[in-house]
Scaffold this motif. Structure first.
Motif, PDB file in Angstrom:
ATOM      1  N   PRO A  77      44.518  14.323  21.396  1.00 46.06           N
ATOM      2  CA  PRO A  77      45.063  15.432  22.170  1.00 46.06           C
ATOM      3  C   PRO A  77      43.985  16.000  23.084  1.00 46.06           C
ATOM      4  N   LEU A  78      44.327  16.303  24.313  1.00 48.25           N
ATOM      5  CA  LEU A  78      43.344  16.820  25.251  1.00 48.25           C
ATOM      6  C   LEU A  78      44.027  17.708  26.274  1.00 48.25           C
ATOM      7  N   THR A  79      43.480  18.889  26.473  1.00 49.71           N
ATOM      8  CA  THR A  79      43.926  19.780  27.536  1.00 49.71           C
ATOM      9  C   THR A  79      42.990  19.555  28.717  1.00 49.71           C
ATOM     10  N   PRO A  80      43.471  18.977  29.814  1.00 48.51           N
ATOM     11  CA  PRO A  80      42.567  18.607  30.913  1.00 48.51           C
ATOM     12  C   PRO A  80      41.813  19.782  31.531  1.00 48.51           C
ATOM     13  N   GLN A  81      42.407  20.967  31.495  1.00 49.27           N
ATOM     14  CA  GLN A  81      41.740  22.155  32.026  1.00 49.27           C
ATOM     15  C   GLN A  81      41.781  23.258  30.963  1.00 49.27           C
ATOM     16  N   PRO A  82      40.914  23.154  29.963  1.00 48.67           N
ATOM     17  CA  PRO A  82      40.966  24.107  28.845  1.00 48.67           C
ATOM     18  C   PRO A  82      40.619  25.527  29.266  1.00 48.67           C
ATOM     19  N   ALA A  83      41.120  26.472  28.506  1.00 48.76           N
ATOM     20  CA  ALA A  83      40.961  27.884  28.831  1.00 48.76           C
ATOM     21  C   ALA A  83      39.502  28.324  28.838  1.00 48.76           C
ATOM     22  N   PHE A  84      38.686  27.734  27.960  1.00 47.48           N
ATOM     23  CA  PHE A  84      37.294  28.166  27.841  1.00 47.48           C
ATOM     24  C   PHE A  84      36.336  27.047  28.240  1.00 47.48           C
ATOM     25  N   TRP A  85      36.532  26.600  29.474  1.00 58.43           N
ATOM     26  CA  TRP A  85      35.632  25.578  30.036  1.00 58.43           C
ATOM     27  C   TRP A  85      35.527  25.809  31.520  1.00 58.43           C
ATOM     28  N   PRO A  86      34.304  25.841  32.058  1.00 57.82           N
ATOM     29  CA  PRO A  86      33.046  25.731  31.305  1.00 57.82           C
ATOM     30  C   PRO A  86      32.710  27.029  30.575  1.00 57.82           C
ATOM     31  N   THR A  87      31.858  26.903  29.590  1.00 53.12           N
ATOM     32  CA  THR A  87      31.346  28.041  28.836  1.00 53.12           C
ATOM     33  C   THR A  87      29.898  27.736  28.496  1.00 53.12           C
ATOM     34  N   ASN A  88      29.287  28.567  27.700  1.00 50.45           N
ATOM     35  CA  ASN A  88      27.905  28.333  27.290  1.00 50.45           C
ATOM     36  C   ASN A  88      27.896  27.346  26.126  1.00 50.45           C
ATOM     37  N   GLY A  89      27.456  26.138  26.375  1.00 53.12           N
ATOM     38  CA  GLY A  89      27.449  25.112  25.332  1.00 53.12           C
ATOM     39  C   GLY A  89      26.244  25.168  24.420  1.00 53.12           C
ATOM     40  N   ALA A  90      25.274  26.026  24.734  1.00 55.45           N
ATOM     41  CA  ALA A  90      24.033  26.051  23.953  1.00 55.45           C
ATOM     42  C   ALA A  90      24.219  26.472  22.490  1.00 55.45           C
ATOM     43  N   PRO A  91      25.006  27.525  22.177  1.00 55.82           N
ATOM     44  CA  PRO A  91      25.133  27.902  20.757  1.00 55.82           C
ATOM     45  C   PRO A  91      25.639  26.764  19.874  1.00 55.82           C
TER      46      PRO A  91
END
Length: 199
Positions: A77-91
């Motif tokens: 399953p994949l949402t091509p334009q997710p609600a929280f992207w881009p976000t801070n991937g560091a944590p």
């Protein structure tokens, strides 16, 4: 025993679309994996890449078609334009680094849980509760989300430097025994064949 250095950003749909195939291929051939999350923006800046927001519309239209095709082929399953992207991937990356250092859990499950949270579950992987849930799913102590932040940041930066030096320029990117390079989830069959001695 072969070893795979697995470079990726926690925000990569293409790494998400690997599913558990990387781990299955490694297990099949008795190979080990080191997970090396990194900052894709800095990697692109240093290796000639372009962030999606800065790409020509034609490239973005093609990217969308490829994502939908890959979704169909993998069955994930994949949402091509997710609600929280881009976000801070560091944590999330720091948590992966801390978990790998701590040991005792399933790294593949942890990494896949973080990818899935972003690309299938519409969750913000910069949020502490999302990272903690992924750690728990992977069999790790959720408190790892709070510990080792300084060392996590250092290793995160070191992964970038190592990646640039090793010829990495995208995500996901796999290097076998410091030599053979494979870029993209669509090269996993080649990775499998290489480990089998057929390629």
């Amino acid at each position: 025993m072969a070893h795979i250095d697995y470079y990726f950003t926690t925000l990569s749909p293409w790494a998400y679309l690997c599913g558990d195939r990387v781990e299955k291929i490694a297990a099949k051939h008795g190979a080990t994996i080191t997970y090396k999350p990194l900052d894709i923006g800095q990697l692109f800046a240093r290796t000639g890449g372009t962030l999606p927001k800065d790409r020509h519309p034609s490239r973005m239209e093609y990217r969308m078609q490829e994502l939908l095709r890959a979704r169909s082929k993998t069955g994930l399953p994949l949402t091509p334009q997710p609600a929280f992207w881009p976000t801070n991937g560091a944590p999330a990356a720091y948590a992966i680094i801390a978990a790998q250092k701590a040991g005792g859990g399933d790294m593949g499950k942890l990494v896949q849980a973080i990818f899935r949270a972003c690309w299938a579950e519409e969750k913000d992987i910069a949020q502490d509760d999302v990272v903690r849930a992924a750690l728990e799913e992977g069999g790790f102590d959720p408190k790892l989300a709070d510990s080792g932040l300084l060392s996590g940041a250092e290793i995160y930066g070191a992964n970038l430097e190592e990646a640039v030096g090793a010829g990495v320029f995208g995500s996901p990117f796999f290097i076998v025994d410091g030599d053979q390079r494979f870029w993209g989830q669509d090269r996993l069959d080649d990775l499998d064949a290489h480990l089998a001695g057929d390629l």
